[in-house]
Scaffold this motif. Sequence first.
Motif, PDB file in Angstrom:
ATOM      1  N   LEU A  49       0.863  -1.060   0.402  1.00 39.74           N
ATOM      2  CA  LEU A  49       0.296  -0.169   0.204  1.00 39.74           C
ATOM      3  C   LEU A  49       1.152   1.403  -0.203  1.00 39.74           C
ATOM      4  O   LEU A  49       0.508   2.152  -0.382  1.00 39.74           O
ATOM      5  CB  LEU A  49      -1.244  -0.295   1.538  1.00 39.74           C
ATOM      6  CG  LEU A  49      -1.855  -1.108   0.998  1.00 39.74           C
ATOM      7  CD1 LEU A  49      -2.744  -0.621   2.787  1.00 39.74           C
ATOM      8  CD2 LEU A  49      -2.871  -0.757  -0.037  1.00 39.74           C
ATOM      9  N   GLU A  52       2.570   1.252  -3.172  1.00 39.25           N
ATOM     10  CA  GLU A  52       1.034   2.484  -4.379  1.00 39.25           C
ATOM     11  C   GLU A  52       1.207   3.677  -4.099  1.00 39.25           C
ATOM     12  O   GLU A  52       0.936   4.119  -5.248  1.00 39.25           O
ATOM     13  CB  GLU A  52      -0.195   1.652  -3.462  1.00 39.25           C
ATOM     14  CG  GLU A  52       0.344   0.030  -4.839  1.00 39.25           C
ATOM     15  CD  GLU A  52      -0.853  -0.673  -4.586  1.00 39.25           C
ATOM     16  OE1 GLU A  52      -1.874  -0.017  -3.693  1.00 39.25           O
ATOM     17  OE2 GLU A  52      -1.281  -1.860  -4.424  1.00 39.25           O
ATOM     18  N   GLU A  53       1.285   4.472  -3.334  1.00 35.93           N
ATOM     19  CA  GLU A  53       0.483   5.464  -2.414  1.00 35.93           C
ATOM     20  C   GLU A  53       1.555   6.470  -3.091  1.00 35.93           C
ATOM     21  O   GLU A  53       1.708   7.685  -3.470  1.00 35.93           O
ATOM     22  CB  GLU A  53       0.469   5.499  -1.332  1.00 35.93           C
ATOM     23  CG  GLU A  53      -0.884   4.733  -0.993  1.00 35.93           C
ATOM     24  CD  GLU A  53      -1.146   5.233   0.866  1.00 35.93           C
ATOM     25  OE1 GLU A  53      -0.056   5.928   1.253  1.00 35.93           O
ATOM     26  OE2 GLU A  53      -1.964   4.399   1.139  1.00 35.93           O
ATOM     27  N   SER A  54       3.395   5.749  -2.580  1.00 36.66           N
ATOM     28  CA  SER A  54       4.466   6.820  -3.374  1.00 36.66           C
ATOM     29  C   SER A  54       4.517   6.535  -4.638  1.00 36.66           C
ATOM     30  O   SER A  54       4.745   7.940  -5.224  1.00 36.66           O
ATOM     31  CB  SER A  54       5.784   6.120  -2.562  1.00 36.66           C
ATOM     32  OG  SER A  54       5.569   5.980  -1.634  1.00 36.66           O
ATOM     33  N   ALA A  57       2.154   9.872  -5.912  1.00 37.72           N
ATOM     34  CA  ALA A  57       2.609  10.361  -5.541  1.00 37.72           C
ATOM     35  C   ALA A  57       3.556  10.708  -6.530  1.00 37.72           C
ATOM     36  O   ALA A  57       4.153  11.700  -6.573  1.00 37.72           O
ATOM     37  CB  ALA A  57       2.462  11.001  -3.877  1.00 37.72           C
TER      38      ALA A  57
END
Length: 292
Positions: A49, A52-54, A57
């Motif tokens: 997770l 995926e967020e990194s 962004a």
Amino acid sequence: MAVAFGYSRLPALRIKGRQLARVVVVASALLAGQAAALAPEHEARRLMLAIEESVAAENWGEASEYLNRLQLLDAEKPDDYNYYRGRVMLQSSHLNEAQAALEAYVTKAGTEGSHYQSALKLITGIERERKEKALVTQVGNDTKIAVIEPASDQRTASLRKLYLADSDNEALVLHLNSLLGVAGWRQDQAVVRLDRPADVEYRLSSGDNVISIQEIRRGSPGSVTRKTLQIPVFGVNPQVEWGCEPAVATCWIYDPRDGSRLIQLSLNRSQVEEIAQTLGKLIRNLQAPSDS
């Protein structure tokens, strides 16, 4: 004097005692945190997770850090791991690693994978980027480029004596075939017997302006497939790239024309590096025959 000195040490001892107590409390808290750490399967999902967020962004450095932590984790990796690894490797211009990761994702996740089409498009983009780089190399062929000499003249002279060859190129070809003979790829890496041929092996020869590479693949029922590829040396970069993929116990020599996979070898970095360097020297010699 002695009595006064003894009393002056008491506050210092109390301070040290309090500091030691704080150290014990902090250490206890750390140990408690380790004891309460997530189980590997949950930690893998948490890191996934975070990756995926990194990536969403476009924080590629952070994404790379999380990927490395997930790679070291003793847990089954989610299918999406290879997709995001491919994205991060591509962002760093590591085309070979990016393609390997994306292909692994497509193979594992299949058409049902949520990033299936995106992975295919990225692989196509990598292919186009390789072709563009190859064109730039060919267009600029008249310009001399400073390159690291892959094998010194002294080294080549030693090979010529070793193989009793009449020319540098003959010595390089003989040395390449000797190296390829022990670096062949085997399906079963556990037991390697040199008296048995590898599942994939290669034989190399050279002409005036061409290098011929014969690939020999052996199938399970005893079938043998032979394929020969010819590489014209003019317009080709003599710095031959190579890379290894421990996950599939394979090293590759990449085609100097477009960076695609050319020769599949066993997982031995030192052998593969020497093969790539020797092949680069042969290409360089064939491009300047007067020096051989």
